[in-house]
Enzyme design. Structure first.
Site, PDB file in Angstrom:
ATOM      1  N   SER A   1     -19.032  -5.950 -57.769  1.00 37.84           N
ATOM      2  CA  SER A   1     -17.693  -6.242 -58.295  1.00 37.84           C
ATOM      3  C   SER A   1     -17.488  -7.690 -58.716  1.00 37.84           C
ATOM      4  CB  SER A   1     -16.628  -5.854 -57.266  1.00 37.84           C
ATOM      5  OG  SER A   1     -16.434  -4.454 -57.271  1.00 37.84           O
TER       6      SER A   1
ATOM      7  N   SER B   1     -10.258  -5.380 -55.567  1.00 41.06           N
ATOM      8  CA  SER B   1     -11.500  -5.030 -56.273  1.00 41.06           C
ATOM      9  C   SER B   1     -11.420  -3.615 -56.839  1.00 41.06           C
ATOM     10  CB  SER B   1     -12.716  -5.163 -55.344  1.00 41.06           C
ATOM     11  OG  SER B   1     -13.889  -5.350 -56.084  1.00 41.06           O
TER      12      SER B   1
ATOM     13  N   LYS C   1     -16.353  -8.186 -62.212  1.00 45.01           N
ATOM     14  CA  LYS C   1     -14.935  -8.212 -62.606  1.00 45.01           C
ATOM     15  C   LYS C   1     -14.448  -9.621 -62.952  1.00 45.01           C
ATOM     16  CE  LYS C   1     -13.483  -4.155 -59.886  1.00 45.01           C
ATOM     17  NZ  LYS C   1     -14.706  -3.839 -59.103  1.00 45.01           N
TER      18      LYS C   1
END
Length: 415
Positions: free
Chosen positions: A59, A122, A62
């Site tokens: 993640s 997340s 991101k």
């Protein structure tokens, strides 16, 4: 008695994890496949291992998705209060067990809510929805992610989706790959371009569609691994990536960015980050060698003027990061592009930097400050310049006459 005191002092130092010779912490043993710690202001790499190894970032992917959201907010292509509805793909992703973080429901969300959800919780579904809003499809958005990575100098990054999920869960082919070095570079650029990002990442709890969600960063205040000075950033976990964490922490005037990749557990990623940050804050210090607008006496050697040396003034500050107790081993080095009269007042005449053999992130280099002339420097009179030229010529002749020859040095004489 003196020996006993010395032994006691050594025990205290070793207990604190400090080097008795230097006063700063011993280099920590970091249990991660790849890691890096960088000064956020200068981009100087303070500690790293396998930092250029490409690994799945989970993640932490991101970070790029959200950087592009923030960019579009700045460009007024998006607004924080703009509302959107999830697509069928996003709703399906939100129902997938083990992947959904909120989950996203069949209702409207603001861009701000999705941004916060992707950062704080997340949320994979929120990240994908943001990608669709910005580019039409996640696949098209990925192209923009890769273009931006290249533009930022992230040469070892390759994005395959907007969330960081492994391919089997993301429903898009390919694997996201990043290096710890590229992640730290992206974080620093993010902070430089949009410093308000830290107002989001430092929050332990946010409200999304009326529901409170907790930050996945457990080093924030009142969290299990709370760390003084922690300002947040991004966690990441998948089967391929293991447990990852990128952090930003500030104490005093020093801000550090750290990244650990492929640690063994949720607890381990925070424990290894603590080791890095403890070492950084105990071993390094920021040093404003010269402030902006600081006058430096007699730094400029100049030809053809009334005086032989003049003051200069810094147009920008000179900020460096050095090991503690070693500030004196870094003397300033001036490079002058102009050192001959006449000069205008405030004219840019060169730079000053501090000698440093350290490594820096791509796009960063040894810090330097621009320097300008303090005053108007006029050409000396013809008589003064002529006198100096004759004096210099006479000095050279005198040195040549009195310089011993090879014959003299050997004690021989010419017959």
């Amino acid at each position: 008695m003196k020996r006993l005191f010395t032994l006691f002092l050594s025990v205290l130092i070793l207990t604190a994890g400090l080097s008795p010779m230097t006063g700063y912490a011993e280099t920590p043993d970091i249990q991660a496949e790849s890691y890096i710690m960088v000064d956020a202001v200068t981009g100087k790499i303070l500690l790293a291992e396998q930092a250029d190894l490409s690994l799945p970032p989970a993640s932490m992917t991101k970070l790029m998705t959200l950087y592009l959201v923030r960019q579009q907010i700045e460009q007024k292509k998006l607004s924080w209060n703009q509302t959107v509805r999830p697509s069928g793909k996003v709703l399906k992703l939100a129902k997938t067990q083990g992947i959904a973080r909120l989950p996203i429901r069949k209702t409207t969300y603001t861009i701000r809510e999705l941004y916060d959800a992707a950062f704080i919780k997340s949320a994979n579904d929120a990240a994908v929805l943001l990608a669709e809003v910005m580019a039409g499809t996640e696949k098209q958005f990925v192209e923009r992610m890769n273009e931006t990575a290249a533009a930022l100098g992230m040469k070892d990054t390759e994005y395959a989706n907007a969330s960081g999920l492994d391919a089997v869960d993301a429903t898009l082919p390919g694997t996201n790959l990043m290096t710890a070095m590229d992640i730290s570079l992206l974080i620093i650029r993010y902070i430089q371009d949009y410093p308000d990002v830290l107002d989001v990442t430092k929050r332990s709890v946010v409200t999304i569609n009326g529901e409170k969600v907790e930050n996945s960063n457990k080093m924030l205040p009142r969290q299990p691994y709370a760390y003084s000075g922690m300002r947040g950033m991004k966690t990441g976990t998948t089967d391929l990536a293991g447990y990852c964490f990128a952090s930003v922490a500030t104490r005093g005037n020093l801000t550090l960015v750290s990244v650990v990749m492929r640690t063994k557990s949720d607890k381990a990623r925070f424990a290894e980050t603590k080791k890095l940050l403890d070492y950084g804050f105990s071993s390094f210090e920021p040093l404003t060698y010269y402030g902006k607008g600081e006058q430096i006496k007699g730094a400029l050697p100049i030809r053809g003027a009334k005086q032989t040396r003049y003051d200069v003034v810094t147009k920008t500050a000179l900020y460096v990061t050095v090991l503690k107790n070693q500030t004196k081993s870094h003397p300033p080095v001036f490079q002058f592009s102009k050192a001959e009269a006449p000069l205008k007042q405030g004219e840019i005449i060169g730079t000053v930097q501090v000698e440093d053999a350290g490594r820096y992130l791509p796009g960063f280099s040894v810090p330097q400050a621009t320097v300008t002339s303090v005053e108007k420097i006029e050409l000396a009179s013809f008589q003064t310049r002529l006198f100096r030229a004759v004096s210099a010529w006479s000095k050279k002749i005198s040195q040549a006459i009195h310089q011993p020859t090879l014959v003299n040095l050997k004690g021989d004489s010419v017959k």
